[in-house]
Design an enzyme around this catalytic site. Structure first.
Site, mmCIF file in Angstrom:
data_model
loop_
_atom_site.group_PDB
_atom_site.id
_atom_site.type_symbol
_atom_site.label_atom_id
_atom_site.label_comp_id
_atom_site.label_asym_id
_atom_site.label_seq_id
_atom_site.Cartn_x
_atom_site.Cartn_y
_atom_site.Cartn_z
ATOM 1 N N HIS A 105 -69.947 -24.915 -12.266
ATOM 2 C CA HIS A 105 -69.582 -25.025 -13.678
ATOM 3 C C HIS A 105 -70.635 -24.345 -14.556
ATOM 4 O O HIS A 105 -71.143 -24.957 -15.495
ATOM 5 C CB HIS A 105 -69.461 -26.497 -14.084
ATOM 6 C CG HIS A 105 -68.397 -27.253 -13.367
ATOM 7 N ND1 HIS A 105 -68.407 -28.637 -13.277
ATOM 8 C CD2 HIS A 105 -67.269 -26.845 -12.728
ATOM 9 C CE1 HIS A 105 -67.343 -29.038 -12.595
ATOM 10 N NE2 HIS A 105 -66.633 -27.963 -12.258
ATOM 11 N N ALA A 161 -60.423 -17.946 -19.592
ATOM 12 C CA ALA A 161 -60.277 -17.620 -21.012
ATOM 13 C C ALA A 161 -59.661 -16.254 -21.238
ATOM 14 O O ALA A 161 -58.818 -16.078 -22.118
ATOM 15 C CB ALA A 161 -61.636 -17.709 -21.714
ATOM 16 N N GLU A 183 -59.396 -6.490 -14.897
ATOM 17 C CA GLU A 183 -59.771 -7.522 -13.937
ATOM 18 C C GLU A 183 -60.365 -6.865 -12.695
ATOM 19 O O GLU A 183 -59.771 -5.949 -12.112
ATOM 20 C CB GLU A 183 -58.548 -8.367 -13.556
ATOM 21 C CG GLU A 183 -58.725 -9.267 -12.346
ATOM 22 C CD GLU A 183 -59.912 -10.216 -12.464
ATOM 23 O OE1 GLU A 183 -60.652 -10.353 -11.464
ATOM 24 O OE2 GLU A 183 -60.109 -10.810 -13.538
ATOM 25 N N ALA A 184 -61.550 -7.337 -12.293
ATOM 26 C CA ALA A 184 -62.224 -6.756 -11.132
ATOM 27 C C ALA A 184 -61.583 -7.154 -9.818
ATOM 28 O O ALA A 184 -61.778 -6.498 -8.801
ATOM 29 C CB ALA A 184 -63.695 -7.173 -11.135
#
Length: 593
Positions: free
Chosen positions: A529, A34, A54-55
């Site tokens: 999930h 997302a 972003e890691a």
């Protein structure tokens, strides 16, 4: 799957740098399913400055581009590689611990998963909107966002597996079918039809229309694959737009907490994981959390947003008391059932994955061949009738072509991987092929939680905590056995390879509930999930704004009010599209249609 891959990166070199003045209109935390979508869409309007944190590392794993190599990405440098106690499962797994893979890379789990493109049932979204407080999230309201991202290539899809009006063809995210279909996959689909399923498009209204007998739709998978290579949110939404002056991406940048001033989020504190330096960045409009169902609640909790008592016990000052942060966690469990007699293409696949082999060279040149999908090839959707809402499609029965020792020992984490318990001679025979059926519990009623554990989180899934879940799961497994017994598969299947430790106790009757219960408790595990840990109407409102704060939104699978009946990457991309649209509407931004 042990594959030898090209050493060169399949992606162009990108610009990764922070602006000199570390203030942006929007700061998006997490570049996964997302988050990459939100950042890309907001930057379509040049008036909006956007930073994506972003890691994951700067370097790429070449294997991320090759669909058949997806199994090698778990426990690699691009996987967070979290583990947790089984809490109801895992009695036969290594140390009783369950692997919880999630992508630590730009693209998130869309860059390491098995690439099945599954939206869930339309009834899932109507339930959200009608009964769970998610106004604006009904099937008819989310369908345009599924279609917006999608660039379906359906020229290889035999009818009736595509209802074209349900799909988009102009979006950036490449979606395709394997072409041509493998013979074993066609046999699985035919056997499911013989068992009462309808062949058709599982991403259309057909999922709701066909549910009267408990059996639903069966189809070969639609995949997030384009031209034979993985299409993830990095390649679809970020890489093509790195030249935008208003879009910046900072990798190896792990968010530590949200910066708050009074009742407003004003920025993010993060760690540069290369230098170890603690840095801050400001957001003049909004911070959008898109770090997934484990890390997003963890970030909220570390920032003092969550259950007051828990935060105080963790020596974190509570700024906003929201009891549901990290609660209501749901996940899908699966059980792999090995079957001898299917999987005739595995020798061919081995040749295609050898870097110097002609098969692999043909794949690189054409994008075609066995290496062009994950080999997780088809699914049938099933309603056991045992869910409290008997109309829910609580089961998914999938077919995976072939199996390897690495897949079982590493991805599945099997502890007792010995001849005493597993039929290794039959599972990995050079003479008789083998494949797997994958039974998945899609609508669990058990709920877990995410709690603080230092700089990361502890995950307690509480799998099968509710007795109804075990009964549903057993029914799904028994249904999978019935599909194997249909004419189109019966003539090929040699044997269902039940763990021998279980046959010694329970025999080999595949309609024996006790056999399946023991098998599930021993070897079932997450199909990764996780959702609902920051759910709409509990942590965020229907516009995904965090209750009690301005300037803070969540856009990832954690906002789902309830689990969907299928794989989650497509719904998470849809959430990114919808949240970006809601933000644009609020701030007067112009996005592409």
């Amino acid at each position: 799957m042990q594959c030898h891959l090209a050493r060169r990166s399949p992606f162009p070199r990108a610009r990764f740098a922070l602006r000199a003045v570390a203030t942006y209109d929007f700061v998006v935390v997490g570049g996964g399913a997302a988050g990459a979508v939100v950042a890309s869409r907001l930057s379509e309007d040049p008036k909006a400055s956007v930073l994506l944190l972003e890691a994951g590392p700067r370097s790429l794993e070449p294997a991320t581009a090759i669909p058949a190599a997806c199994g090698t990405l778990q426990k690699s440098a691009v996987d967070w590689a979290r583990r947790s106690k089984g809490h109801g499962i895992g009695k036969g797994l290594r140390d009783g611990m369950v692997n919880l893979p999630s992508g630590k890379i730009l693209g998130g789990s869309t860059a390491i998963n098995y690439m099945a493109y599954v939206r869930g049932s339309p009834k899932d979204y109507d339930l959200w909107a009608q009964h769970l407080g998610a106004e604006g999230w009904s099937w008819n309201e989310v369908l345009p966002y599924f279609k917006k991202s999608q660039g379906l290539v359906d020229d290889g899809a035999p009818q009736p597996f595509v209802q074209r009006q349900a799909h988009g063809t102009a979006g950036p995210w490449g979606i395709s079918f394997r072409s041509p279909q493998l013979d074993d996959v066609s046999s699985f689909v035919a056997a499911a039809e013989e068992q009462g399923y309808t062949m058709g498009d599982y991403n259309s209204d057909l999922r709701s229309e066909v549910n009267g007998s408990g059996r639903g739709v069966v189809s070969p998978h639609q995949f997030s694959i384009k031209n034979g290579q993985r299409s993830c949110t990095r390649t679809a939404f970020i890489e093509p737009h790195m030249a935008r002056s208003n879009l910046s991406v900072a990798v190896s940048s792990r968010a530590r907490r949200i910066l708050l001033e009074e009742q407003r989020a004003v920025g993010v504190e993060y760690v540069d994981e290369i230098s170890g330096e603690l840095r801050t960045v400001k957001a003049s409009q909004e911070v959008v959390l898109s770090s997934g169902s484990y890390a997003t609640p963890g970030l909220l909790l570390r920032s003092g947003i969550g259950p007051k008592r828990e935060l105080e016990e963790a020596n974190v000052q509570c700024h906003i008391d929201i009891p549901a942060v990290g609660k209501n966690l749901k996940d899908h469990l699966y059980l792999c059932v090995p079957v001898s007699g299917l999987g005739h293409n595995m020798k061919q696949l081995a040749s295609e994955c050898g870097e110097d082999g002609p098969g692999f060279q043909r794949y690189l040149e054409t994008g075609k061949g066995l290496a062009s999908t994950s080999l997780y090839e088809a699914s049938a959707f099933f309603s056991s009738g045992l869910h409290p809402d008997s109309s829910r499609q609580d089961g998914q029965i999938s077919f995976g072509v072939g199996t390897t020792p690495v897949l079982w020992s590493e991805n599945f984490g099997i502890k007792d991987f010995t001849k005493d318990d597993w039929r290794l001679d039959a599972m990995f025979s050079n003479d008789v092929p083998s494949s797997i059926l994958i039974a998945t519990l899609n609508q669990p009623t058990s709920r877990g939680e995410v709690i603080l554990d230092g700089e990361d989180v502890e995950v307690r899934h509480n799998y099968l905590d509710q007795e109804a879940d075990l009964k549903m799961f057993v029914a799904i497994c028994k249904e999978a056995a019935k599909i194997l017994d249909q004419p189109s598969l019966r003539r090929e299947v040699k044997e269902v390879l039940i763990p021998q430790a279980l046959t010694r106790r329970f025999g080999d009757d595949l309609q024996n509930d006790h056999l399946w219960e023991a098998w599930i408790r021993s070897y079932a595990q997450t199909i990764y999930h996780p959702v609902s840990s920051c759910a709409i109407n509990q942590v965020v409102d229907a516009k995904c704004k965090v209750f009690g704060l301005q300037g803070l939104r969540v856009a990832d699978g954690s906002v789902m009010p309830e689990a969907v009946s299928g794989n989650t990457q497509a719904p998470c991309v849809m959430i990114g599209e919808k949240v970006a649209d809601m933000i644009a509407l609020e701030y007067g931004l112009t996005l592409q249609s």
